[in-house]
Scaffold this active site. Structure first.
Site, PDB file in Angstrom:
ATOM      1  N   LYS A 190      38.411  30.877 -25.053  1.00  0.00           N
ATOM      2  CA  LYS A 190      38.173  32.066 -24.207  1.00  0.00           C
ATOM      3  C   LYS A 190      37.268  31.725 -23.025  1.00  0.00           C
ATOM      4  O   LYS A 190      37.570  32.057 -21.885  1.00  0.00           O
ATOM      5  CB  LYS A 190      37.505  33.164 -25.053  1.00  0.00           C
ATOM      6  N   ASN A 191      36.154  31.044 -23.329  1.00  0.00           N
ATOM      7  CA  ASN A 191      35.167  30.847 -22.271  1.00  0.00           C
ATOM      8  C   ASN A 191      35.559  29.755 -21.287  1.00  0.00           C
ATOM      9  O   ASN A 191      34.848  29.511 -20.319  1.00  0.00           O
ATOM     10  CB  ASN A 191      33.788  30.594 -22.873  1.00  0.00           C
TER      11      ASN A 191
ATOM     12  N   ARG B  16      31.730  41.049 -18.590  1.00  0.00           N
ATOM     13  CA  ARG B  16      30.711  40.429 -17.730  1.00  0.00           C
ATOM     14  C   ARG B  16      31.207  39.153 -17.058  1.00  0.00           C
ATOM     15  O   ARG B  16      30.781  38.811 -15.973  1.00  0.00           O
ATOM     16  CB  ARG B  16      29.462  40.066 -18.543  1.00  0.00           C
TER      17      ARG B  16
ATOM     18  N   ASP C 223      24.057  44.121 -21.913  1.00  0.00           N
ATOM     19  CA  ASP C 223      25.020  44.344 -22.979  1.00  0.00           C
ATOM     20  C   ASP C 223      24.301  44.362 -24.305  1.00  0.00           C
ATOM     21  O   ASP C 223      23.074  44.459 -24.348  1.00  0.00           O
ATOM     22  CB  ASP C 223      26.163  43.325 -22.946  1.00  0.00           C
TER      23      ASP C 223
ATOM     24  N   ASP D 150      26.581  31.327 -29.618  1.00  0.00           N
ATOM     25  CA  ASP D 150      27.757  32.076 -30.074  1.00  0.00           C
ATOM     26  C   ASP D 150      28.075  31.818 -31.546  1.00  0.00           C
ATOM     27  O   ASP D 150      28.763  32.608 -32.180  1.00  0.00           O
ATOM     28  CB  ASP D 150      28.985  31.718 -29.223  1.00  0.00           C
TER      29      ASP D 150
END
Ligand code: EPU
Length: 424
Positions: free
Chosen positions: A28-29, A98, A122, A313
């Site tokens: 994802k990142n 974000r 957040d 994470d």
């Protein structure tokens, strides 16, 4: 219901030992940043190994709002970037993700102008972008804020010495994507070193950028024109090390033996070392890695740090593992100091955790107890799902849409390994 019509609650039951194989998807990142990087060059870009997650859908929406055409099928994205673009990223998209802030660098790099809604905080605290702006200012950009938006302009971006006071992932990405189009050489000191940064550099260099990578700095020689990357089969996004970590934590609490196909052990050195210290047996090969757990893991102390340190994470899953391990583990969060909110949810499940500032003391218990809980963010949600697999009775994890932001079919993949989990 989620926007995709999925049920918004995961229901987990105590599961026996896990067994089988799971395929780890694209990171994802990384993919979100590669999509932003496409803005740097007109033409057709192709990305492969793209995870089917809702953050990718949001980034597609953002690019489309700028005038880009995106086609998505079979874990591939075809991204057609026109000559002219709308250089604004509106609030209704930025507030939902974000990571949208990473369009700032490429828009400034290519068009010399960008207007991006300011992202708010957040669930794990304030998320400032001061380092992004300072770094871009070093290249000659100027910024003003009004009505909740930040507007940047740069008549000419000039290569410069950029010193990041902290190796911020997003700031490194933004300044890198602006510097590739700046005049002359930029040297970025103290950049983030995450594998996703390496993927972005490879992608940019395929587009014709000239980015060099030495241990403590990045050198970027600006070029006038970039061309699309990912011809043929498409540029293959690196495997998601955080998704892989999630399955390692699942086998950590359930026991058993699972194979993570496509997991990149070389991106997970510190995590593998920590889990091995706790008693997990991990063997990597060319295709992925096998993790085996027999009996209860032993606690260990955990401290998050920028890569190659232990990723923040992964911390929520590791805390879940510690809640069922034998002994006491002290967890120190050094990246997002407010990232402990899910601990209240774990406590509702009988976890013995005490927090003090950015530290948590986790005392392992033999059994968690199923309870209704709520996912406040992607990783916290996944941590609660894993806790549910170790808890007596039923655990309902509400707000599963957070989990879908970063996981493709987490429930399906876990049940493929024998875990008792469904959605409703
Ligand atoms: N920070 C500042 N000023 C800035 C930028 C960052 O003070 O201008 C601070 C942050 O508040 C934080 C620390 O620096 O305390 C680290 O932030 P960083 O910029 O490195 O993180 P990020 O780019 O906002 C990415 C990932 C996060 C991951 C962090 C750290 C994406 C889309 N997000 O965020 O992933 O936790 O790096 O590795 O790449 C997730 O996937 O769930 C996630 C949150």
């Amino acid at each position: 219901m989620t926007p995709d019509g999925e049920c918004d609650t995961f229901v987990a039951q105590r599961s026996g030992e896990l067994d089988g194989e799971v395929r780890i998807g694209g990171a994802k990142n990384s993919v979100l940043k590669l999509m932003a990087a496409c803005l740097l060059a007109e033409g057709r870009h192709v990305l492969a190994n793209v995870p089917d997650i809702s953050d990718v859908s949001l980034m597609c929406e953002l690019l489309e709002a700028m005038g880009v055409t995106v086609t998505r099928a079979d874990h591939r994205l075809v991204i057609d970037v026109p000559d002219e673009l709308n250089t604004e990223a509106p609030y209704h998209l930025v507030e939902r993700m974000r990571a949208s802030i990473v369009v700032l660098g490429p828009l400034l790099g290519r068009f010399g102008t960008a207007r991006v809604a300011l992202p708010g905080g957040d669930d794990f605290g304030p998320r400032p972008i001061d380092m992004h702006l300072q770094a871009l200012e070093s290249l000659g950009a100027t910024f003003s804020t009004a009505h909740g938006d930040i507007s940047g302009t740069a008549e000419v971006l000039k290569g410069s010495e950029v010193v990041l006071e902290y190796p911020s992932v997003g700031a490194t990405e933004n300044v890198l994507m602006a510097a590739v189009r700046a005049k002359g050489r930029t040297v970025i000191h103290n950049p983030a070193r995450e594998p996703e940064i390496g993927d972005l550099i490879d992608f940019l260099n395929q587009m014709g950028a000239r980015v060099g990578w030495v241990p403590d700095r990045l050198t970027v020689d600006g070029v006038e024109v970039l061309t699309p990357a990912g011809s043929g089969e498409g540029f293959e996004v690196i495997p998601d090390r955080i998704e892989a970590a999630t399955f390692l934590a699942a086998v950590g609490v359930c026991g058993g033996s699972i194979y993570l196909r496509h997991a990149a052990a070389e991106h997970m050195t510190m995590l593998i070392r920590k889990l091995t210290e706790m008693g997990m047996h991990i063997v990597a090969d060319d295709e992925g890695l096998r993790a085996t757990v027999s009996g209860r893991l032993a606690s260990a102390d955990i401290s998050t740090l920028p890569y190659p340190g232990l990723a923040t994470d992964c911390k929520p899953f590791l805390v879940t593992v510690l809640t069922t391990a034998s002994g006491v583990g002290i967890v120190t969060e050094n990246i997002f100091v407010g990232r402990f909110r899910y601990i209240d949810e774990l406590r509702r499940m009988g976890a013995d955790i005490r927090t003090e500032g950015h530290h948590a003391v986790v005392r392992g218990t033999e059994r968690l107890s199923g309870a209704p809980v709520r996912a406040h963010d992607i990783r916290a949600g996944a941590a609660l799902v894993i806790a549910g697999l170790a808890a007596e009775g039923e655990t309902e994890i509400a707000d599963a849409a957070h989990i879908d932001r970063g996981y493709e079919d987490l429930a399906g993949k876990l049940s493929g390994l024998g875990a008792a989990i469904t959605r409703r």
